[in-house]
Design a protein around this motif. Structure first.
Motif, PDB file in Angstrom:
ATOM      1  N   PHE A 171      56.238  42.917  30.344  1.00 47.02           N
ATOM      2  CA  PHE A 171      55.459  41.682  30.417  1.00 47.02           C
ATOM      3  C   PHE A 171      55.033  41.304  31.831  1.00 47.02           C
ATOM      4  CE2 PHE A 171      54.342  38.195  27.437  1.00 47.02           C
ATOM      5  CZ  PHE A 171      54.091  39.019  26.358  1.00 47.02           C
ATOM      6  N   MET A 172      55.602  41.956  32.826  1.00 43.42           N
ATOM      7  CA  MET A 172      55.135  41.679  34.181  1.00 43.42           C
ATOM      8  C   MET A 172      53.710  42.222  34.391  1.00 43.42           C
ATOM      9  SD  MET A 172      57.408  41.836  37.576  1.00 43.42           S
ATOM     10  CE  MET A 172      57.227  40.438  38.681  1.00 43.42           C
ATOM     11  N   ALA A 173      53.277  43.078  33.469  1.00 47.05           N
ATOM     12  CA  ALA A 173      51.896  43.566  33.521  1.00 47.05           C
ATOM     13  C   ALA A 173      50.906  42.413  33.376  1.00 47.05           C
ATOM     14  CB  ALA A 173      51.666  44.611  32.436  1.00 47.05           C
ATOM     15  N   TRP A 174      51.301  41.363  32.634  1.00 44.76           N
ATOM     16  CA  TRP A 174      50.439  40.188  32.554  1.00 44.76           C
ATOM     17  C   TRP A 174      50.326  39.522  33.927  1.00 44.76           C
ATOM     18  CZ3 TRP A 174      47.036  38.469  29.132  1.00 44.76           C
ATOM     19  CH2 TRP A 174      47.108  38.964  27.825  1.00 44.76           C
ATOM     20  N   GLY A 175      51.450  39.490  34.662  1.00 45.05           N
ATOM     21  CA  GLY A 175      51.403  38.966  36.023  1.00 45.05           C
ATOM     22  C   GLY A 175      50.495  39.798  36.895  1.00 45.05           C
ATOM     23  N   ALA A 176      50.596  41.137  36.753  1.00 44.07           N
ATOM     24  CA  ALA A 176      49.748  42.041  37.539  1.00 44.07           C
ATOM     25  C   ALA A 176      48.281  41.894  37.157  1.00 44.07           C
ATOM     26  CB  ALA A 176      50.207  43.487  37.335  1.00 44.07           C
ATOM     27  N   ALA A 177      48.018  41.692  35.864  1.00 41.32           N
ATOM     28  CA  ALA A 177      46.635  41.539  35.409  1.00 41.32           C
ATOM     29  C   ALA A 177      45.990  40.272  35.959  1.00 41.32           C
ATOM     30  CB  ALA A 177      46.599  41.528  33.878  1.00 41.32           C
ATOM     31  N   LEU A 178      46.782  39.214  36.089  1.00 41.08           N
ATOM     32  CA  LEU A 178      46.247  37.929  36.561  1.00 41.08           C
ATOM     33  C   LEU A 178      46.379  37.736  38.072  1.00 41.08           C
ATOM     34  CD1 LEU A 178      47.700  35.776  33.654  1.00 41.08           C
ATOM     35  CD2 LEU A 178      45.279  36.256  34.033  1.00 41.08           C
ATOM     36  N   ALA A 179      47.164  38.604  38.719  1.00 42.89           N
ATOM     37  CA  ALA A 179      47.426  38.460  40.160  1.00 42.89           C
ATOM     38  C   ALA A 179      46.158  38.408  41.018  1.00 42.89           C
ATOM     39  CB  ALA A 179      48.351  39.582  40.636  1.00 42.89           C
ATOM     40  N   PRO A 180      45.130  39.236  40.745  1.00 45.22           N
ATOM     41  CA  PRO A 180      43.916  39.141  41.572  1.00 45.22           C
ATOM     42  C   PRO A 180      43.286  37.753  41.578  1.00 45.22           C
ATOM     43  CG  PRO A 180      43.910  41.190  40.329  1.00 45.22           C
ATOM     44  CD  PRO A 180      45.056  40.373  39.814  1.00 45.22           C
ATOM     45  N   TYR A 181      43.408  37.016  40.469  1.00 47.95           N
ATOM     46  CA  TYR A 181      42.880  35.647  40.444  1.00 47.95           C
ATOM     47  C   TYR A 181      43.679  34.739  41.387  1.00 47.95           C
ATOM     48  CZ  TYR A 181      40.005  36.789  36.366  1.00 47.95           C
ATOM     49  OH  TYR A 181      39.081  37.343  35.520  1.00 47.95           O
ATOM     50  N   VAL A 182      44.981  34.992  41.486  1.00 46.61           N
ATOM     51  CA  VAL A 182      45.803  34.238  42.438  1.00 46.61           C
ATOM     52  C   VAL A 182      45.380  34.575  43.864  1.00 46.61           C
ATOM     53  CG1 VAL A 182      48.162  33.823  43.263  1.00 46.61           C
ATOM     54  CG2 VAL A 182      47.747  34.194  40.821  1.00 46.61           C
ATOM     55  N   VAL A 183      45.141  35.868  44.134  1.00 47.37           N
ATOM     56  CA  VAL A 183      44.691  36.289  45.468  1.00 47.37           C
ATOM     57  C   VAL A 183      43.348  35.656  45.808  1.00 47.37           C
ATOM     58  CG1 VAL A 183      44.009  38.280  46.875  1.00 47.37           C
ATOM     59  CG2 VAL A 183      46.011  38.442  45.381  1.00 47.37           C
TER      60      VAL A 183
END
Length: 577
Positions: free
Chosen positions: A156-168
């Motif tokens: 489920f950390m893949a969801w974090g990785a998928a959304l991480a660019p939006y945080v950046v």
């Protein structure tokens, strides 16, 4: 009046990144698609279990925010309330619509990869990286680190990785937007979405934004407004995630909760790999790209402020995630990290988006140097080819296991599994989605209550087997509203240990009388007095009113945000007309 001509070039340009991501995803999972294979791993079984519980709540109308009354051996365990409850219900709805676990898994594979790929693409094009470079880097991002872990195991950390660019992208605003460095609404929204899905990703990504915020605070002239906008983002996030932190406050303030299994930190730190690109594996070609990026920035520190900033932070995070760190010593000094943090590679959820952003900026800087740019693009293309092959090979290997009648499931740890393993195929491709939880029984210590000091996770697992799974035969289970009911027929009166778990807020009725069990097992299984003949027990988690108030606040916040977004969309459409 002249008819406006369709600009097919613009349409193709718009669709190209989506097509590239869809083609890559299809290629990687092609063997799985052809075999109709569903990879039942530890994480995937765990998530399927909690989503099926949410699906049955939606289907029957017997909602239970805290207790898992359908799955987890119908023991009354709490899982979803602490692990993205709103997102669990969304997945539950999708489970009902999908009709089989295979269909559900494939839909989610495409969804996660489209979100992750487009997020990376938009992050790169935001800083004017040309489309071809942005697409290449986005595809490489999908085949490296945490993202491939989703295809294998629903990590489920893949969801974090998928959304991480939006945080950046929020961090980019803090560096580049001098008038308004903190777009508080955007920051609040993305952090709240991540928190509603995967809490640890939220912590790591929020920490990765601290250097950006400090930089903005130092260089910005209107510090008061900046601090105010940050405060708005934090306050708004607290409102939108009130159900999450409220559940933790409710449960952890009165209960001792079992810790997850402990892992060797050094074993899961980033290291070189010649046969994979998943999680902690770093292929040599990708390593060469990252080193080239760091070296370039070192010799061009003043050329591009954003490039320098993101590369340095990304490199530090990658270093912390790697085996260069003395993880053996760190774990010896802080053994609890093996259970709480578990995997140092998790830091790449922030490191890789930052470094990929830096690589995109560097490739744009190399436009004048055609030879150097060609060399870097060649290595980039070769890296993408290599990581794609690695990800495909992993998928193919798991498909072979599924097609092997002696294996089928990819589980490495389980307690009970049906002798007829082919039943697992029926469970994953058939319409009876609940069959999966009858064929396989797994044990894991997560979120179980503990009533004994210093209980190890493996001991909790053993107790779960003996107290819950082994004792569940002979009971009839049914659900009414939010309560779990067990009925049984006893040959004689006396004491019996029920195969359920009780938290401090749990209420137990036996034969229609509320009782307070005098004896609880180390994981909260109650021993009660049964009578000869028919008996019934009812387990209910008593939720205080203040928590429901927090849920209402959270839901209201999301509804306001949704209506605001719809209103803005309608306004923009009318302006275009």
């Amino acid at each position: 009046m002249k008819k406006s001509r369709i600009n097919w070039c613009n349409i193709f340009s718009f669709c190209l990144p989506y097509l590239a991501i869809l083609i890559l995803t299809t290629l990687i999972i092609s063997s799985q698609l052809l075999s109709h294979a569903t990879f039942i791993t530890a994480d995937r079984y765990f998530h399927f279990s909690r989503f099926y519980d949410a699906a049955q709540q939606i289907k029957t109308g017997n909602f239970s925010y805290f207790q898992n009354n359908i799955t987890a051996m119908q023991s009354g365990r709490i899982i979803n309330a602490l692990y993205g409850p709103f997102f669990a219900y969304l997945n539950g709805l999708l489970v009902l619509l999908s009709g089989s676990w295979f269909t559900y898994q494939i839909i989610m594979d495409y969804l996660v990869y489209l979100i992750g790929g487009m997020a990376t693409y938009r992050m790169l094009t935001k800083v004017k990286v040309r489309q071809s470079t942005a697409i290449l880097l986005s595809l490489l991002y999908l085949t490296l680190g945490i993202m491939p872990g989703w295809l294998r195991a629903d990590n489920f950390m893949a969801w974090g990785a998928a959304l991480a660019p939006y945080v950046v992208m929020c961090g980019i605003d803090m560096i580049q937007d001098k008038k308004n460095p903190v777009h508080w609404l955007k920051l609040m929204l993305i952090m709240s979405i991540v928190a509603q899905i995967h809490l640890l990703s939220t912590v790591i990504l929020a920490a990765s934004l601290i250097p950006f915020a400090l930089y903005a605070l130092i260089v910005d002239d209107n510090k008061k407004q900046l601090i105010l906008n940050l405060a708005k983002a934090v306050a708004g996030t607290l409102v939108l995630t009130a159900n999450i932190w409220g559940a933790f406050l409710l449960l952890y303030s009165n209960n001792k909760i079992a810790l997850p299994k402990s892992f060797n930190l050094n074993a899961s730190a980033i290291h070189f790999s010649t046969n994979g690109s998943e999680h902690s594996q770093l292929p040599v070609l990708v390593f060469c790209l990252l080193i080239a990026q760091i070296i370039y920035v070192f010799f061009h520190l003043k050329e591009n402020k954003l490039n320098t900033f993101v590369t340095i932070e990304g490199a530090i995070l990658l270093l912390l995630a790697s085996r260069i760190m003395p993880w053996h010593l760190i774990q010896h000094l802080l053994p609890g990290l093996g259970q709480s943090f578990q995997f140092p590679y998790r830091l790449v959820v922030a490191a890789y988006p930052l470094l990929f952003l830096g690589m995109g900026l560097t490739l744009e800087s190399l436009t004048k140097y055609k030879k150097e740019r060609f060399i870097v693009l060649t290595i980039l293309g070769a890296s993408l080819l290599q990581t794609t092959i690695f990800t495909y090979q992993t998928n193919y290997a798991l498909t072979k296991i599924y097609n092997n009648p002696n294996r089928v499931a990819v589980l490495t740890t389980y307690y009970q599994i049906d002798n007829h393993r082919l039943d697992i195929r029926k469970a994953t491709n058939g319409k009876d989605m609940g069959l999966l939880f009858k064929v396989i029984n797994r044990t894991e210590p997560d979120y179980l209550p503990v009533y004994k000091q210093k209980l190890r996770p493996d001991t909790v697992n053993l107790l779960y087997r003996t107290d819950i799974i082994d004792q569940s035969l002979g009971y009839n289970y049914f659900v009414r509203r939010s309560s779990l009911n067990l009925s049984w027929v006893a040959n004689r009166s006396g004491q019996v240990q029920l195969p359920i778990v009780m938290y401090q807020q749990s209420r137990l009725q036996v034969n229609h009388r509320v009782i307070k069990p005098k004896k609880l097992s180390p994981i909260g299984s109650p021993t009660v007095q049964q009578k000869k003949g028919y008996n019934i027990a009812t387990l209910t988690f008593m939720v205080p009113q203040w928590f429901w108030l927090l849920v209402v606040i959270s839901v209201s916040g999301w509804l306001v945000l949704i209506f605001y977004g719809l209103g803005k969309c309608i306004f923009l459409i009318r302006r275009l007309e």
